[in-house]
Design a protein around this motif. Structure first.
Motif, short mmCIF file in Angstrom:
data_model
loop_
_atom_site.label_atom_id
_atom_site.label_comp_id
_atom_site.label_asym_id
_atom_site.label_seq_id
_atom_site.Cartn_x
_atom_site.Cartn_y
_atom_site.Cartn_z
N VAL A 198 -9.92 -39.65 25.87
CA VAL A 198 -8.65 -40.28 26.22
C VAL A 198 -8.78 -41.78 25.97
CG1 VAL A 198 -7.00 -40.67 28.08
CG2 VAL A 198 -8.24 -38.50 27.93
N PRO A 199 -7.78 -42.45 25.37
CA PRO A 199 -7.90 -43.88 25.05
C PRO A 199 -8.28 -44.73 26.25
CG PRO A 199 -5.98 -42.94 23.98
CD PRO A 199 -6.53 -41.87 24.86
N GLU A 200 -7.76 -44.38 27.44
CA GLU A 200 -8.10 -45.17 28.64
C GLU A 200 -9.59 -45.07 28.96
OE1 GLU A 200 -3.85 -44.42 28.52
OE2 GLU A 200 -5.61 -43.13 28.35
N ILE A 201 -10.18 -43.89 28.74
CA ILE A 201 -11.61 -43.71 29.01
C ILE A 201 -12.44 -44.50 28.00
CG2 ILE A 201 -13.47 -42.02 29.10
CD1 ILE A 201 -11.48 -39.98 30.08
N THR A 202 -12.02 -44.47 26.75
CA THR A 202 -12.72 -45.24 25.72
C THR A 202 -12.70 -46.73 26.04
OG1 THR A 202 -12.09 -43.59 24.06
CG2 THR A 202 -12.83 -45.74 23.26
N THR A 203 -11.53 -47.23 26.41
CA THR A 203 -11.40 -48.66 26.75
C THR A 203 -12.28 -49.01 27.94
OG1 THR A 203 -9.14 -48.67 25.90
CG2 THR A 203 -9.78 -50.46 27.39
N GLY B 58 -3.43 -61.08 18.73
CA GLY B 58 -4.19 -60.05 19.43
C GLY B 58 -5.26 -60.63 20.34
N TRP B 59 -5.77 -59.78 21.23
CA TRP B 59 -6.73 -60.22 22.23
C TRP B 59 -8.11 -60.51 21.64
CZ3 TRP B 59 -6.08 -61.96 27.01
CH2 TRP B 59 -4.87 -61.70 27.65
N LYS B 60 -8.47 -59.86 20.54
CA LYS B 60 -9.77 -60.15 19.93
C LYS B 60 -9.81 -61.58 19.40
CE LYS B 60 -13.08 -58.60 16.46
NZ LYS B 60 -13.40 -57.60 15.41
N ALA C 109 -12.56 -48.24 17.27
CA ALA C 109 -12.64 -48.27 18.74
C ALA C 109 -12.96 -49.67 19.24
CB ALA C 109 -13.69 -47.27 19.22
N ALA C 110 -13.89 -50.37 18.56
CA ALA C 110 -14.30 -51.70 19.00
C ALA C 110 -13.23 -52.75 18.76
CB ALA C 110 -15.60 -52.11 18.31
N ASN C 111 -12.30 -52.51 17.86
CA ASN C 111 -11.22 -53.46 17.59
C ASN C 111 -9.97 -53.17 18.39
OD1 ASN C 111 -12.73 -54.95 15.76
ND2 ASN C 111 -12.05 -53.75 13.99
N ASP C 112 -10.06 -52.23 19.29
CA ASP C 112 -8.90 -51.91 20.12
C ASP C 112 -8.49 -53.11 20.97
OD1 ASP C 112 -7.09 -49.70 21.30
OD2 ASP C 112 -8.03 -50.59 23.07
N ASP C 113 -7.22 -53.42 20.99
CA ASP C 113 -6.74 -54.61 21.67
C ASP C 113 -6.98 -54.55 23.17
OD1 ASP C 113 -5.54 -57.09 20.85
OD2 ASP C 113 -3.77 -56.55 22.02
#
Length: 297
Positions: A104-109, A160-162, A133-137
């Motif tokens: 789930v995206p929330e778990i990955t984050t 973006g946040w990165k 995955a590592a570039n997810d905002d």
């Protein structure tokens, strides 16, 4: 009459000869076919006999792994695990999915939020899936809040946040360099640190204001000649970065009896680097000192 009779008999003889030759050819062909059939039947019988012989001489493991030796059981177990792993790989390649994609995206984050800045950058260089995955905002937003501040939760960075994290990290590093220059009392380094402009300003803890590049650098020359090296302890650093301007607020503590300071540093981005354009330092008053200042006033 004799000629006709002779011709008739010659015709009959020719027909009979042709028929006889045809019969002989048919008989030869039939004989060969029969011989081949017998040889084939003999070979089949021999093969069947050999098969029956082999069938009788083979060992049957009808009882399964329980009747096998320990080595055979181990080999069976290894083979079973290998088959299971191979099936998993085939299934993964066939579906184009992976463990990371199935999360789930929330778990990955949340998992990536435990990494620090260098680790997250290294992770993005492993493969295309990890880079995604590592570039997810959301992952960089969580990392920003962990490393810097929660005050800017409602901010929506343009790039973006990165990119916002990288810019904030650069400003925080430049701000730390400012205190290293003070510790080393290096006037040349301080001269390069400030933007050479007439609108730069510096307010020292004494409350005196210096305006313009030359005046500001002279104030630091006096401070370095008069003061001994001090070791600042910087805490509660808060940075805010816009396109080409940033400001940092913090609390600083030194090893002399002058109390802690509130500081504000303002930077501008010019020619690929950040320059200081404003510095303000003031003594942080505690409650008792505030009351004492009111009484004296």
């Amino acid at each position: 009459m004799e000629i006709i009779t002779s011709t008739f008999f010659s015709s009959q003889f020719l027909i009979a000869a042709i028929f006889t030759i045809f019969s002989l050819l048919l008989a030869v062909r039939t004989a060969r076919s029969t011989k081949s059939t017998k040889q084939s039947d003999g070979a089949t019988s021999a093969t069947s006999a050999t098969a029956r012989k082999k069938s009788c001489n083979c060992t049957c493991s009808c009882n399964g792994p329980a009747a096998a030796s320990a080595a055979e059981r181990e080999m069976l177990e290894v083979g079973r695990h290998a088959a299971t792993a191979a099936a998993a790989v085939v299934a993964e390649r066939g579906s184009g999915a992976s463990m990371m994609e199935q999360l789930v995206p929330e778990i990955t984050t949340h998992a990536l939020s435990y990494l620090d800045y260098p680790s997250l950058c290294r992770l993005s260089m492993t493969n295309s899936l990890m880079r995604k995955a590592a570039n997810d905002d959301n992952a960089w937003k969580a990392l920003y809040h962990k490393d810097f501040t929660l005050e800017q939760d409602s901010v929506i960075p343009v790039n973006g946040w990165k990119a916002y994290y990288a810019a904030t990290r650069a400003v925080v590093n430049v701000n730390a360099e400012f205190f290293n220059i003070i510790r080393e009392r290096s006037l040349p380094a301080m001269s390069r640190f400030w933007l050479n402009a007439d609108y730069v300003k510096c307010i020292h803890a004494s409350g005196e204001l210096f305006s313009g590049y030359n005046s500001v650098i002279q104030s630091w020359q006096i401070a370095f000649n008069w003061e001994q090296g001090v070791d600042f302890q910087v805490q509660d650093v808060r940075a805010r970065v816009l396109t080409d301007i940033a400001w940092v607020t913090m609390k600083t503590y030194i090893d002399i009896d002058t109390g802690p300071f509130n500081m504000t540093n303002v930077f501008e981005f010019h020619n690929g680097r950040w320059y200081m354009v404003h510095h303000h330092s003031s003594v942080m008053l505690v409650d008792g000192e505030v009351e004492q200042q009111v009484v004296h006033g």
